[in-house]
Enzyme design. Structure first.
Site, mmCIF file in Angstrom:
data_model
loop_
_atom_site.group_PDB
_atom_site.id
_atom_site.type_symbol
_atom_site.label_atom_id
_atom_site.label_comp_id
_atom_site.label_asym_id
_atom_site.label_seq_id
_atom_site.Cartn_x
_atom_site.Cartn_y
_atom_site.Cartn_z
ATOM 1 N N ASP A 71 -8.249 7.268 -38.733
ATOM 2 C CA ASP A 71 -8.624 6.033 -39.424
ATOM 3 C C ASP A 71 -9.935 6.144 -40.172
ATOM 4 O O ASP A 71 -10.729 7.061 -39.952
ATOM 5 C CB ASP A 71 -8.760 4.893 -38.417
ATOM 6 C CG ASP A 71 -10.047 5.034 -37.583
ATOM 7 O OD1 ASP A 71 -10.272 6.129 -37.038
ATOM 8 O OD2 ASP A 71 -10.815 4.069 -37.500
ATOM 9 N N ASP A 114 -7.045 14.236 -31.836
ATOM 10 C CA ASP A 114 -6.516 14.234 -33.201
ATOM 11 C C ASP A 114 -7.239 15.265 -34.070
ATOM 12 O O ASP A 114 -6.624 16.090 -34.725
ATOM 13 C CB ASP A 114 -6.586 12.833 -33.832
ATOM 14 C CG ASP A 114 -7.965 12.175 -33.672
ATOM 15 O OD1 ASP A 114 -8.883 12.820 -33.129
ATOM 16 O OD2 ASP A 114 -8.113 11.020 -34.105
ATOM 17 N N LYS A 134 -11.974 20.822 -37.513
ATOM 18 C CA LYS A 134 -12.887 20.825 -38.656
ATOM 19 C C LYS A 134 -14.111 21.638 -38.240
ATOM 20 O O LYS A 134 -15.163 21.088 -37.906
ATOM 21 C CB LYS A 134 -13.290 19.378 -38.953
ATOM 22 C CG LYS A 134 -13.754 19.093 -40.342
ATOM 23 C CD LYS A 134 -14.377 17.721 -40.427
ATOM 24 C CE LYS A 134 -13.432 16.650 -40.893
ATOM 25 N NZ LYS A 134 -14.121 15.340 -41.119
ATOM 26 N N ASP A 159 -14.403 17.492 -34.720
ATOM 27 C CA ASP A 159 -15.382 17.584 -35.812
ATOM 28 C C ASP A 159 -16.671 18.180 -35.257
ATOM 29 O O ASP A 159 -16.806 19.405 -35.173
ATOM 30 C CB ASP A 159 -15.582 16.183 -36.398
ATOM 31 C CG ASP A 159 -16.530 16.146 -37.566
ATOM 32 O OD1 ASP A 159 -16.884 17.217 -38.088
ATOM 33 O OD2 ASP A 159 -16.940 15.038 -37.986
ATOM 34 N N LYS A 211 -8.131 6.132 -30.223
ATOM 35 C CA LYS A 211 -6.784 5.752 -30.615
ATOM 36 C C LYS A 211 -6.140 6.812 -31.517
ATOM 37 O O LYS A 211 -4.943 6.858 -31.666
ATOM 38 C CB LYS A 211 -6.834 4.434 -31.411
ATOM 39 C CG LYS A 211 -7.440 3.263 -30.699
ATOM 40 C CD LYS A 211 -7.523 2.107 -31.719
ATOM 41 C CE LYS A 211 -8.328 0.974 -31.158
ATOM 42 N NZ LYS A 211 -8.556 -0.075 -32.180
ATOM 43 N N GLY A 212 -6.964 7.638 -32.147
ATOM 44 C CA GLY A 212 -6.486 8.529 -33.196
ATOM 45 C C GLY A 212 -5.367 9.481 -32.810
ATOM 46 O O GLY A 212 -4.547 9.854 -33.642
#
Ligand code: IMP
Length: 177
Positions: A161, A102, A133, A105, A46-47
């Site tokens: 989130d 989004d 990141k 990582d 969803k991000g």
């Protein structure tokens, strides 16, 4: 009205204006690279919801959008396993595909997703992320379009989130410990 979520934020990392500028930068590159190509944006829910909406509004090329939902995270730790919770409906065979993420990582989610989408024979497959990141990387994925780079901090807002909370913050901030 006071923002109920703000008390949990230590500091703002990217303001609404910063986010707008990142989106503009990425959109300009995509507009140039995909002129006349009609790409499909595959948005990772969803991000990426906010970023995808902002990005699409900034594209001036013919394009389509579809959504995929995978589960890979619980709390702040990556599990390294992804499950397709909800798949795209678009037939991407022979299409130019751009995955919209989004934040990258560990890269494990994208590594797996790329593998899956590549097996469907797209004409091309690229990755676009609002944030990268790199310090968290565990899988070797090349990210084609990056809004900006962040350090090894857990951040929330603008779709990002923590246990489903803070997605509606209009800026991106670092959580208080
Ligand atoms: P990875 O690249 O497979 O580790 O997972 C990327 C996903 O983890 C992103 O799409 C986010 O949903 C989530 N994620 C990674 N870092 C953060 C963060 O700092 N805040 C919120 N979500 C994050």
């Amino acid at each position: 009205m006071i923002n109920e979520l703000e008390k949990d934020i230590d500091r703002v990392l990217f303001s609404e204006d910063d986010i707008k500028n990142m989106v503009k930068k990425v959109a300009a590159q995509i507009n140039e690279d995909y002129a006349g190509k009609k790409p499909v944006l595959v948005v990772l829910l969803k991000g990426s919801l906010m970023f995808a909406a902002d990005l699409m509004r900034s594209l001036v090329i013919d394009c389509e959008i579809d959504f995929i939902k995978v589960s890979s995270y619980s709390g702040t730790q990556s599990t390294g396993v992804i499950n397709i919770v909800s798949d795209i409906r678009t037939d991407i065979s022979g299409r130019h595909v751009i995955i919209v993420e989004d934040i990258v990582d560990t890269g494990l989610t994208l590594y797996k997703l790329k593998e899956l989408l590549e097996s469907r024979n797209p004409a091309s497959l690229k990755i676009c992320t609002l944030l990268d990141k790199p310090s968290g990387r565990k899988a070797d994925v090349y990210v084609d379009y990056i809004g900006d780079v962040v350090g090894n901090e857990f951040i929330v807002g603008n779709g990002l989130d923590y246990d489903e909370k803070y997605r509606n913050l209009p800026y991106i901030g670092v959580m208080r410990n």
